[in-house]
Design an enzyme around this catalytic site. Sequence first.
Site, PDB file in Angstrom:
ATOM      1  N   LYS A 120      -5.009   7.388  -5.172  1.00 20.13           N
ATOM      2  CA  LYS A 120      -4.594   6.389  -6.163  1.00 20.13           C
ATOM      3  C   LYS A 120      -4.835   6.885  -7.585  1.00 20.13           C
ATOM      4  O   LYS A 120      -4.098   6.515  -8.494  1.00 20.13           O
ATOM      5  CB  LYS A 120      -5.314   5.059  -5.910  1.00 20.13           C
ATOM      6  CG  LYS A 120      -4.799   4.329  -4.686  1.00 20.13           C
ATOM      7  CD  LYS A 120      -5.313   2.900  -4.621  1.00 20.13           C
ATOM      8  CE  LYS A 120      -4.754   2.181  -3.392  1.00 20.13           C
ATOM      9  NZ  LYS A 120      -5.336   0.838  -3.225  1.00 20.13           N
ATOM     10  N   LYS A 202       5.464   6.905   8.193  1.00 19.41           N
ATOM     11  CA  LYS A 202       5.153   5.518   8.544  1.00 19.41           C
ATOM     12  C   LYS A 202       6.072   4.583   7.753  1.00 19.41           C
ATOM     13  O   LYS A 202       6.389   4.860   6.595  1.00 19.41           O
ATOM     14  CB  LYS A 202       3.686   5.279   8.156  1.00 19.41           C
ATOM     15  CG  LYS A 202       3.141   3.920   8.508  1.00 19.41           C
ATOM     16  CD  LYS A 202       1.672   3.854   8.102  1.00 19.41           C
ATOM     17  CE  LYS A 202       1.308   2.413   7.798  1.00 19.41           C
ATOM     18  NZ  LYS A 202       0.033   2.255   7.133  1.00 19.41           N
ATOM     19  N   LYS A 205       6.085  -0.129   2.523  1.00 21.53           N
ATOM     20  CA  LYS A 205       6.728  -0.828   1.418  1.00 21.53           C
ATOM     21  C   LYS A 205       6.964   0.114   0.246  1.00 21.53           C
ATOM     22  O   LYS A 205       7.851  -0.112  -0.568  1.00 21.53           O
ATOM     23  CB  LYS A 205       5.878  -2.018   0.978  1.00 21.53           C
ATOM     24  CG  LYS A 205       4.480  -1.650   0.521  1.00 21.53           C
ATOM     25  CD  LYS A 205       3.782  -2.825  -0.138  1.00 21.53           C
ATOM     26  CE  LYS A 205       2.428  -2.457  -0.687  1.00 21.53           C
ATOM     27  NZ  LYS A 205       1.322  -2.593   0.230  1.00 21.53           N
TER      28      LYS A 205
END
Length: 338
Positions: A120, A202, A205
């Site tokens: 992140k 995977k 979103k």
Amino acid sequence: MENTQRSVTGKRLYSAVQPTNALTIGNYIGAIRNMVALQDEYDCTYAIANMHAITVRQQPAQLRANTLSVLALYLACGIDPAKCTLYVQSHVPCHAELAWVLNTFTYVGEMERMTQFKDKSAKHADNINMGLMDYPVLMAADILLYNADVVPVGIDQRQHLEICRDIAVRFNNIYSPTFVVPEGVYPKVGAKISDLLDPSKKMSKSSENAAGTVFMNDDRDAIIRKFRRAVTDSEGVVRYDPEAKPGISNLLSIYTAFTGRSIAQAEAEFAGKGYGDFKSAVAETVADCLAPVQAEQARLLSDKQYLNSVLEEGARRAYKVASATLAKVYRKIGFYQL
Ligand code: TRP
């Protein structure tokens, strides 16, 4: 609202999700469905983690709306506030309070080494804030406040669960047994749903191409369009073989998850049929399953009074457990009590 909470195992389970309006059928198959099933087995507490959400910049109106939207979706999927405690993290002040104490039992080096923190930080290089680094400690506080025996999470959260256990053991060793050391429960391999356009990834979103991701709030047309474009292979046989046929195998996983049929049953059902027929059947099945969930979510979202009553009751119940744990911690560490 009467709490009819009774669990078969007598064990406590805790889990939380961040408020987002972009939950996918992968989240549904991998997590939400499971949360519904676990309600009867465990004494479940489910949180909407809005305090974790602000570790990356949020639009205030979006964050507010997503909180209710996730709540309504969970209720529509069958999470029952009479069986479990369902609440919003920021409604229980104990989370921030325990996180502060746990910060003093957590080393900076440990947090710097967290994979998600590094990922992140790279993704939000302009906003590497202290909260982002402290994320695992807040998560440990969530879990430990509720004396959770088991914590079902995705494999991406394993490192956070391990550090939670380390912090709990560390505290227990310095003082005396205080925290329950939780067990992480991870989805079985195969429970993972892949991107329709790139089955090596995977379904997510945040995938760069939304055409490979089926969202819980996609309408029928979008669902049919996305499945029609799903990648397959040139064999032309509907057969489960994740190595050689990742696209078809992924569609079979989705189909069996939504119908409850076995892979063998599904293979037999589509024997001799082409991929076009198979894709249409998967798309129709998913659209038929999501339609009533979406309708119920919309109905609930128009009844804000009811949603608020669920959250008020959830916060009240959560606070009762969390404040008792926090009081015990404050006593042990020597905070003067009135
Ligand atoms: N970090 C988790 C996620 O993004 C959400 C979460 C917050 C959580 N607190 C938790 C999960 C406590 C399990 C237990 O998926």
